[in-house]
Write a protein that holds these residues in place. Structure first.
Motif, PDB file in Angstrom:
ATOM      1  N   TYR A  44       0.855  -1.194   0.000  1.00 35.68           N
ATOM      2  CA  TYR A  44       0.000   0.000   0.000  1.00 35.68           C
ATOM      3  C   TYR A  44       0.887   1.239   0.000  1.00 35.68           C
ATOM      4  N   ASN A  45       0.783   2.106   1.015  1.00 36.02           N
ATOM      5  CA  ASN A  45       1.620   3.309   1.031  1.00 36.02           C
ATOM      6  C   ASN A  45       2.653   3.268   2.149  1.00 36.02           C
ATOM      7  N   SER A  46       2.978   2.070   2.606  1.00 35.37           N
ATOM      8  CA  SER A  46       3.982   1.940   3.658  1.00 35.37           C
ATOM      9  C   SER A  46       5.382   2.111   3.085  1.00 35.37           C
ATOM     10  N   PRO A  47       6.304   2.636   3.876  1.00 32.80           N
ATOM     11  CA  PRO A  47       7.680   2.836   3.395  1.00 32.80           C
ATOM     12  C   PRO A  47       8.522   1.582   3.520  1.00 32.80           C
ATOM     13  N   VAL A  48       9.670   1.605   2.840  1.00 36.12           N
ATOM     14  CA  VAL A  48      10.731   0.623   3.044  1.00 36.12           C
ATOM     15  C   VAL A  48      11.741   1.262   3.990  1.00 36.12           C
ATOM     16  N   THR A  49      12.197   0.507   4.976  1.00 35.61           N
ATOM     17  CA  THR A  49      13.103   1.087   5.972  1.00 35.61           C
ATOM     18  C   THR A  49      14.426   0.337   6.108  1.00 35.61           C
ATOM     19  N   ALA A  50      14.524  -0.887   5.598  1.00 35.10           N
ATOM     20  CA  ALA A  50      15.745  -1.682   5.756  1.00 35.10           C
ATOM     21  C   ALA A  50      16.747  -1.342   4.661  1.00 35.10           C
ATOM     22  N   LEU A  51      17.913  -0.842   5.038  1.00 32.88           N
ATOM     23  CA  LEU A  51      18.919  -0.428   4.063  1.00 32.88           C
ATOM     24  C   LEU A  51      19.511  -1.598   3.285  1.00 32.88           C
ATOM     25  N   SER A  52      19.367  -2.815   3.792  1.00 30.64           N
ATOM     26  CA  SER A  52      19.919  -3.995   3.122  1.00 30.64           C
ATOM     27  C   SER A  52      18.892  -4.730   2.258  1.00 30.64           C
ATOM     28  N   GLY A 111      21.351  -4.648 -11.192  1.00 25.59           N
ATOM     29  CA  GLY A 111      22.523  -4.103 -11.867  1.00 25.59           C
ATOM     30  C   GLY A 111      22.908  -2.738 -11.335  1.00 25.59           C
ATOM     31  N   ASP A 112      23.620  -1.984 -12.150  1.00 25.94           N
ATOM     32  CA  ASP A 112      24.098  -0.658 -11.749  1.00 25.94           C
ATOM     33  C   ASP A 112      23.015   0.406 -11.901  1.00 25.94           C
ATOM     34  N   TRP A 113      23.019   1.356 -10.962  1.00 24.56           N
ATOM     35  CA  TRP A 113      22.120   2.501 -10.987  1.00 24.56           C
ATOM     36  C   TRP A 113      22.933   3.790 -11.045  1.00 24.56           C
ATOM     37  N   PHE A 114      22.362   4.817 -11.667  1.00 24.39           N
ATOM     38  CA  PHE A 114      22.961   6.149 -11.633  1.00 24.39           C
ATOM     39  C   PHE A 114      21.859   7.159 -11.359  1.00 24.39           C
ATOM     40  N   PRO A 185      20.313  -2.609  -2.928  1.00 25.00           N
ATOM     41  CA  PRO A 185      20.836  -1.859  -1.789  1.00 25.00           C
ATOM     42  C   PRO A 185      22.359  -1.700  -1.846  1.00 25.00           C
ATOM     43  N   GLY A 186      22.849  -0.786  -1.038  1.00 24.17           N
ATOM     44  CA  GLY A 186      24.273  -0.509  -0.964  1.00 24.17           C
ATOM     45  C   GLY A 186      24.610   0.954  -1.171  1.00 24.17           C
ATOM     46  N   ALA A 187      23.723   1.678  -1.848  1.00 25.27           N
ATOM     47  CA  ALA A 187      23.994   3.090  -2.152  1.00 25.27           C
ATOM     48  C   ALA A 187      23.802   4.006  -0.953  1.00 25.27           C
ATOM     49  N   ASN A 202      19.460  23.131  14.659  1.00 28.96           N
ATOM     50  CA  ASN A 202      20.512  23.880  13.969  1.00 28.96           C
ATOM     51  C   ASN A 202      20.759  23.328  12.566  1.00 28.96           C
ATOM     52  N   PHE A 203      19.709  23.124  11.842  1.00 27.56           N
ATOM     53  CA  PHE A 203      19.760  22.462  10.527  1.00 27.56           C
ATOM     54  C   PHE A 203      19.821  23.520   9.432  1.00 27.56           C
ATOM     55  N   LYS A 204      21.029  23.742   8.886  1.00 23.65           N
ATOM     56  CA  LYS A 204      21.203  24.817   7.917  1.00 23.65           C
ATOM     57  C   LYS A 204      21.707  24.325   6.562  1.00 23.65           C
ATOM     58  N   SER A 205      22.231  23.138   6.505  1.00 26.92           N
ATOM     59  CA  SER A 205      22.715  22.594   5.240  1.00 26.92           C
ATOM     60  C   SER A 205      22.529  21.084   5.256  1.00 26.92           C
ATOM     61  N   TYR A 206      22.661  20.474   4.088  1.00 28.19           N
ATOM     62  CA  TYR A 206      22.314  19.060   3.966  1.00 28.19           C
ATOM     63  C   TYR A 206      23.055  18.422   2.793  1.00 28.19           C
ATOM     64  N   ILE A 207      23.546  17.202   3.008  1.00 32.37           N
ATOM     65  CA  ILE A 207      24.161  16.421   1.942  1.00 32.37           C
ATOM     66  C   ILE A 207      23.232  15.264   1.616  1.00 32.37           C
ATOM     67  N   VAL A 208      22.729  15.222   0.395  1.00 33.95           N
ATOM     68  CA  VAL A 208      21.810  14.172  -0.019  1.00 33.95           C
ATOM     69  C   VAL A 208      22.540  12.833  -0.070  1.00 33.95           C
ATOM     70  N   PRO A 209      22.027  11.791   0.584  1.00 34.46           N
ATOM     71  CA  PRO A 209      22.674  10.474   0.513  1.00 34.46           C
ATOM     72  C   PRO A 209      22.691   9.921  -0.916  1.00 34.46           C
ATOM     73  N   GLY A 210      23.629   9.018  -1.163  1.00 33.80           N
ATOM     74  CA  GLY A 210      23.713   8.394  -2.477  1.00 33.80           C
ATOM     75  C   GLY A 210      24.802   8.994  -3.329  1.00 33.80           C
ATOM     76  N   PRO A 211      24.868   8.567  -4.591  1.00 36.23           N
ATOM     77  CA  PRO A 211      25.932   9.017  -5.498  1.00 36.23           C
ATOM     78  C   PRO A 211      25.723  10.445  -5.971  1.00 36.23           C
ATOM     79  N   SER A 212      26.743  10.982  -6.628  1.00 33.38           N
ATOM     80  CA  SER A 212      26.606  12.294  -7.253  1.00 33.38           C
ATOM     81  C   SER A 212      25.672  12.183  -8.464  1.00 33.38           C
TER      82      SER A 212
END
Length: 216
Positions: A44-52, A111-114, A185-187, A202-212
């Motif tokens: 349904y609309n439940s999230p995935v939470t396990a990084l593996s 396979g590979d993702w970008f 998984p792995g990214a 004190n949240f003023k900047s952020y680095i998005v997880p994952g590849p460039s």
């Protein structure tokens, strides 16, 4: 990764408990029926939470696309992912692609993702996200993935809201190989600053997880 300066709207928005799901796909302004070109999930609309979990690729139930129609797209075409309701949870939204070795309906995304784009974690409540197919990639069938990483509840496990479209790309120049390839998984890692960020302190900047982000 992407370094993003945050707007105050994100940190001042109250928590909302509702969930959402990406359930429709559109191309060049045309909106297709629910799940016609998106792999239908079974949670349904439940999230995935396990990084593996392999469910991070295309959501629970999204390992096969046998019942999903693959849509023809041209390199440079504008596409849109639509949610059933506006995205409520603060966090970044990203777009990824993975080229299938054959028919994308038979491809499990192992396979590979970008990554082709990031929306930084400003909280705007949008119900549609639009970008363009890169012009320099090779022709062929791809999984086109959208991911909302919800970091709205510091101290709890972040939530991934995911959907995958099946597309057949034509007109690509093939002039540039995608860089920063990752496996899913792995990214994404539990130690990523953007995964563990506390958006209320004190949240003023952020680095998005994952590849460039790959660009032509």
């Amino acid at each position: 990764m992407k370094f993003t300066t945050l707007s105050l709207a994100l940190v001042s928005t109250p928590l909302v408990s509702a969930h959402y799901i990406f359930q429709q796909f559109g191309l060049n302004g045309q909106k297709f029926p629910v799940y016609q070109n998106l792999r239908k999930n079974t949670n349904y609309n439940s999230p995935v939470t396990a990084l593996s979990s392999p469910d991070l690729r295309c959501n629970v139930g999204g390992a096969s696309g046998a019942s999903t129609a693959t849509v023809d797209v041209k390199a440079g075409d504008s596409f849109t992912f639509y949610t059933d309701q506006a995205v409520y949870h603060q966090g970044p939204i990203g777009l990824y692609m993975s080229k299938a070795p054959g028919a994308v309906a038979d491809y499990d995304g192992s396979g590979d993702w970008f990554k082709i784009y990031d929306w930084g974690p400003t909280f705007g409540g949008s119900a549609d996200y639009t970008f363009k197919i890169p012009t320099c990639i090779k022709n062929g069938e791809y999984l086109l993935r959208i991911q909302s990483l919800a970091i709205h509840n510091p101290g709890s496990t972040p939530q991934f809201y995911i959907s995958c479209a099946q597309v057949n790309v034509t007109g690509g120049s093939g002039s540039k190989e995608p860089g920063a390839l990752v496996k899913i998984p792995g990214a994404f890692k539990a130690t990523d600053p953007g995964y563990t960020a506390n958006i209320y302190n004190n949240f003023k900047s952020y680095i998005v997880p994952g590849p460039s982000v790959f660009s032509c």
